[in-house]
Design a protein around this motif. Structure first.
Motif, PDB file in Angstrom:
ATOM      1  N   THR A   3       0.844  -1.190   0.000  1.00 21.33           N
ATOM      2  CA  THR A   3       0.000   0.000   0.000  1.00 21.33           C
ATOM      3  C   THR A   3       0.886   1.250   0.000  1.00 21.33           C
ATOM      4  O   THR A   3       1.667   1.462   0.930  1.00 21.33           O
ATOM      5  CB  THR A   3      -0.932   0.011   1.221  1.00 21.33           C
ATOM      6  OG1 THR A   3      -1.804  -1.121   1.147  1.00 21.33           O
ATOM      7  CG2 THR A   3      -1.757   1.282   1.257  1.00 21.33           C
ATOM      8  N   LYS A   4       0.743   2.057  -1.044  1.00 19.12           N
ATOM      9  CA  LYS A   4       1.546   3.269  -1.160  1.00 19.12           C
ATOM     10  C   LYS A   4       0.902   4.416  -0.385  1.00 19.12           C
ATOM     11  O   LYS A   4      -0.315   4.486  -0.280  1.00 19.12           O
ATOM     12  CB  LYS A   4       1.684   3.663  -2.640  1.00 19.12           C
ATOM     13  CG  LYS A   4       2.446   2.669  -3.490  1.00 19.12           C
ATOM     14  CD  LYS A   4       2.288   2.956  -4.971  1.00 19.12           C
ATOM     15  CE  LYS A   4       0.951   2.482  -5.498  1.00 19.12           C
ATOM     16  NZ  LYS A   4       0.824   2.529  -6.967  1.00 19.12           N
ATOM     17  N   ALA A  13      -0.839  10.285  -9.853  1.00 24.93           N
ATOM     18  CA  ALA A  13      -0.445   8.888  -9.651  1.00 24.93           C
ATOM     19  C   ALA A  13      -1.583   8.099  -9.007  1.00 24.93           C
ATOM     20  O   ALA A  13      -1.855   6.948  -9.374  1.00 24.93           O
ATOM     21  CB  ALA A  13       0.815   8.815  -8.794  1.00 24.93           C
ATOM     22  N   ALA A  14      -2.246   8.720  -8.041  1.00 26.14           N
ATOM     23  CA  ALA A  14      -3.377   8.059  -7.390  1.00 26.14           C
ATOM     24  C   ALA A  14      -4.518   7.838  -8.379  1.00 26.14           C
ATOM     25  O   ALA A  14      -5.172   6.783  -8.376  1.00 26.14           O
ATOM     26  CB  ALA A  14      -3.851   8.894  -6.205  1.00 26.14           C
ATOM     27  N   ASP A  17      -3.973   4.823 -10.575  1.00 26.68           N
ATOM     28  CA  ASP A  17      -4.340   3.571  -9.903  1.00 26.68           C
ATOM     29  C   ASP A  17      -5.853   3.354  -9.936  1.00 26.68           C
ATOM     30  O   ASP A  17      -6.339   2.242 -10.182  1.00 26.68           O
ATOM     31  CB  ASP A  17      -3.843   3.586  -8.456  1.00 26.68           C
ATOM     32  CG  ASP A  17      -2.378   3.169  -8.336  1.00 26.68           C
ATOM     33  OD1 ASP A  17      -1.822   2.655  -9.327  1.00 26.68           O
ATOM     34  OD2 ASP A  17      -1.796   3.356  -7.257  1.00 26.68           O
ATOM     35  N   ALA A  20      -7.024   2.204 -13.217  1.00 27.71           N
ATOM     36  CA  ALA A  20      -6.642   0.814 -13.476  1.00 27.71           C
ATOM     37  C   ALA A  20      -7.494  -0.175 -12.683  1.00 27.71           C
ATOM     38  O   ALA A  20      -7.244  -1.378 -12.723  1.00 27.71           O
ATOM     39  CB  ALA A  20      -5.169   0.624 -13.143  1.00 27.71           C
ATOM     40  N   GLU A  22      -7.915  -0.094  -9.312  1.00 32.07           N
ATOM     41  CA  GLU A  22      -7.404  -0.304  -7.945  1.00 32.07           C
ATOM     42  C   GLU A  22      -8.154   0.584  -6.949  1.00 32.07           C
ATOM     43  O   GLU A  22      -8.915   1.478  -7.333  1.00 32.07           O
ATOM     44  CB  GLU A  22      -5.906  -0.002  -7.896  1.00 32.07           C
ATOM     45  CG  GLU A  22      -5.064  -0.856  -8.821  1.00 32.07           C
ATOM     46  CD  GLU A  22      -5.072  -2.327  -8.451  1.00 32.07           C
ATOM     47  OE1 GLU A  22      -5.453  -2.666  -7.307  1.00 32.07           O
ATOM     48  OE2 GLU A  22      -4.708  -3.151  -9.315  1.00 32.07           O
ATOM     49  N   VAL A  24      -8.011   3.313  -3.802  1.00 20.52           N
ATOM     50  CA  VAL A  24      -7.185   4.347  -3.188  1.00 20.52           C
ATOM     51  C   VAL A  24      -8.021   5.070  -2.137  1.00 20.52           C
ATOM     52  O   VAL A  24      -9.109   5.568  -2.431  1.00 20.52           O
ATOM     53  CB  VAL A  24      -6.683   5.370  -4.228  1.00 20.52           C
ATOM     54  CG1 VAL A  24      -5.924   6.507  -3.544  1.00 20.52           C
ATOM     55  CG2 VAL A  24      -5.785   4.690  -5.258  1.00 20.52           C
ATOM     56  N   ALA A 163      -4.383  -0.264  -2.965  1.00 23.78           N
ATOM     57  CA  ALA A 163      -3.203   0.225  -3.688  1.00 23.78           C
ATOM     58  C   ALA A 163      -2.535   1.404  -3.005  1.00 23.78           C
ATOM     59  O   ALA A 163      -1.306   1.516  -3.003  1.00 23.78           O
ATOM     60  CB  ALA A 163      -3.593   0.605  -5.118  1.00 23.78           C
ATOM     61  N   GLY A 164      -3.355   2.316  -2.445  1.00 25.73           N
ATOM     62  CA  GLY A 164      -2.745   3.507  -1.885  1.00 25.73           C
ATOM     63  C   GLY A 164      -3.645   4.296  -0.967  1.00 25.73           C
ATOM     64  O   GLY A 164      -4.860   4.051  -0.889  1.00 25.73           O
TER      65      GLY A 164
END
Length: 340
Positions: A3-4, A13-14, A17, A20, A22, A24, A163-164
C-alpha cells in the motif's frame, strides 16, 4: 500488495491507480473514504472485499460538481438545487432516484436510488477530476470498526489490501456526512451529521428524521442503518451527564478490569482525584469531541488490556444528534447507570 502513501501532490499517480481498477483511500472533511471508480463494477466489488462490507450496504458516490450528478439521476428536484447551492461542497449527502442502469447494483445495493456527495476537500475534488469519473467512497476502515480520521487509521486497517492512501492529515469534522433522502415525497434524514436538521429546514422547509435500525429483511438506503458500526474491541458505556462521571469511574474501578475514560478536558480534570490509568481527551467542546470521537475509540483499540470505555455523552441537539448517533452505536446503546 504494498500500500503506497501518496502526498497531496501525487494526485495524478493516485488517479492512475483508480483508472486501473485499484482502490485508493482519500481524505474528506468528514472521514477518510475508500475510493474506487464508481463506473467500474469489478473495482467496486473490491471495496466490499477489502472492508468486509455486506453486499446490500449501498455506497456513497462522490462527485466533483452538480453537473455530474445530473448525468445519472432521473430528476434533479428544486430542493436538491437549493441544498447543493447552500451546502456543497460539504458534509451533506443526497439520495436521489436514478436513471435506469445508471450504476451497477454493486454500487446501489440493488436499489433504484443512489447517494451523492460533493466533499469539501480540494485534494479529493482534484482526484475525482483527474480520474474524470465519480468515485464510491465508504469509510476506509474494516467494516464495523470506528471510522478513520487519519491516514494512519486507514493504514492500520487496510495496509496490504488497497493500492494507496492519500495522506492529507486529520479530517476536520470527524463524523460522516448527513444523509438526506430526496427520493420520496418527504425529505428525510437517514443519518445525522454536521449539517443539522435545523440548517436544512432553513433552506427547504420541514423535513423528517428516520434514524431507525432496519430489519434483516430490509435493504438500507444509506450506510449505518443496518449493521454494527463504530465498535471498538472494548465495551463502551455512555455516561449521560458530566455529574455521573465520578460515580462511573468509581464503579469501573471496582470491576478489577482495566478501563479507559473518553471525555473532554474539564471532565478529565474534575475526575483527576479518582484513580484511572487510561484516558483520551475529546478536547474542550462538542465540536472537538466530534472531531476526536473515532480517534479516541481507535486509541483504546491499540490498548488490548482495556476492556471497558466510559465515554462522555452530549445533549441530542444540533451537532450532538450526530455525535450521539455514532457513540450510541459504538456502545450498542449501553449507558452507565447507578445500578450497573
Amino acid at each position: 500488495m504494498e500500500t503506497k502513501i501518496f502526498s497531496p501532490e501525487q494526485i495524478k499517480a493516485a488517479a492512475i491507480d483508480l483508472a486501473a481498477g485499484e482502490l485508493v483511500a482519500f481524505p474528506t472533511e468528514t472521514v477518510y473514504g475508500l475510493g474506487a471508480d464508481a463506473t467500474n463494477e469489478l473495482a467496486v466489488k473490491k471495496v466490499y472485499a477489502a472492508k468486509g462490507r455486506p453486499s446490500d450496504n449501498p455506497l456513497i458516490v462522490h462527485v466533483a460538481d452538480v453537473a455530474t450528478v445530473k448525468k445519472y439521476v432521473a430528476a434533479f428536484p428544486e430542493k436538491a438545487q437549493k441544498l447543493t447551492a447552500a451546502f456543497w461542497p460539504g458534509s451533506l449527502t443526497l439520495i436521489l432516484n436514478l436513471k435506469p442502469n445508471a450504476f451497477s447494483k454493486t454500487v446501489t445495493g440493488g436499489l433504484t436510488t443512489a447517494a451523492f456527495r460533493n466533499p469539501k476537500n480540494q485534494v479529493t475534488l482534484d482526484l475525482i477530476r483527474a480520474l474524470g469519473r465519480p468515485i464510491v467512497g465508504p469509510s476506509a476502515n474494516t467494516s464495523g470498526k470506528p471510522s478513520p480520521t487519519t491516514a494512519q487509521h486507514v493504514n492500520h486497517d487496510l495496509n496490504g489490501k488497497i493500492a494507496g492512501i492519500i495522506d492529507d492529515g486529520p479530517t476536520g469534522v470527524g463524523l460522516e456526512s448527513t444523509v438526506l433522502d430526496l427520493s420520496g415525497t418527504t425529505p428525510t434524514i437517514l443519518r445525522p451529521g454536521a449539517v443539522t436538521k435545523e440548517a436544512i429546514e432553513q433552506v427547504i422547509g420541514s423535513i423528517e428524521n428516520n434514524h431507525h435500525h432496519v430489519t434483516a429483511e430490509e435493504i438500507p438506503k444509506a450506510p449505518g442503518m443496518k449493521y454494527k458500526h463504530y465498535a471498538p474491541n472494548a465495551q463502551v458505556l455512555v455516561v449521560k451527564e458530566p455529574s455521573e462521571f465520578r460515580a462511573a469511574i468509581a464503579w469501573a474501578a471496582k470491576q478489577e478490569l482495566p478501563f479507559g475514560v473518553l471525555a473532554t478536558d474539564d471532565i478529565l480534570g474534575q475526575s483527576s482525584d479518582v484513580r484511572f490509568k487510561y484516558q483520551f481527551s475529546l478536547g474542550d467542546s462538542l465540536t472537538t469531541a466530534s472531531q476526536h470521537l473515532f480517534d479516541g475509540l481507535r486509541y483504546f483499540d491499540l490498548l488490548p488490556e482495556v476492556k471497558l470505555i466510559l465515554a462522555q455523552g452530549f445533549s441530542k441537539e444540533g451537532l450532538g444528534v450526530a455525535y450521539m448517533n455514532r457513540l450510541e452505536k459504538s456502545a450498542g446503546q449501553q449507558y452507565f447507570t447507578e445500578t450497573n
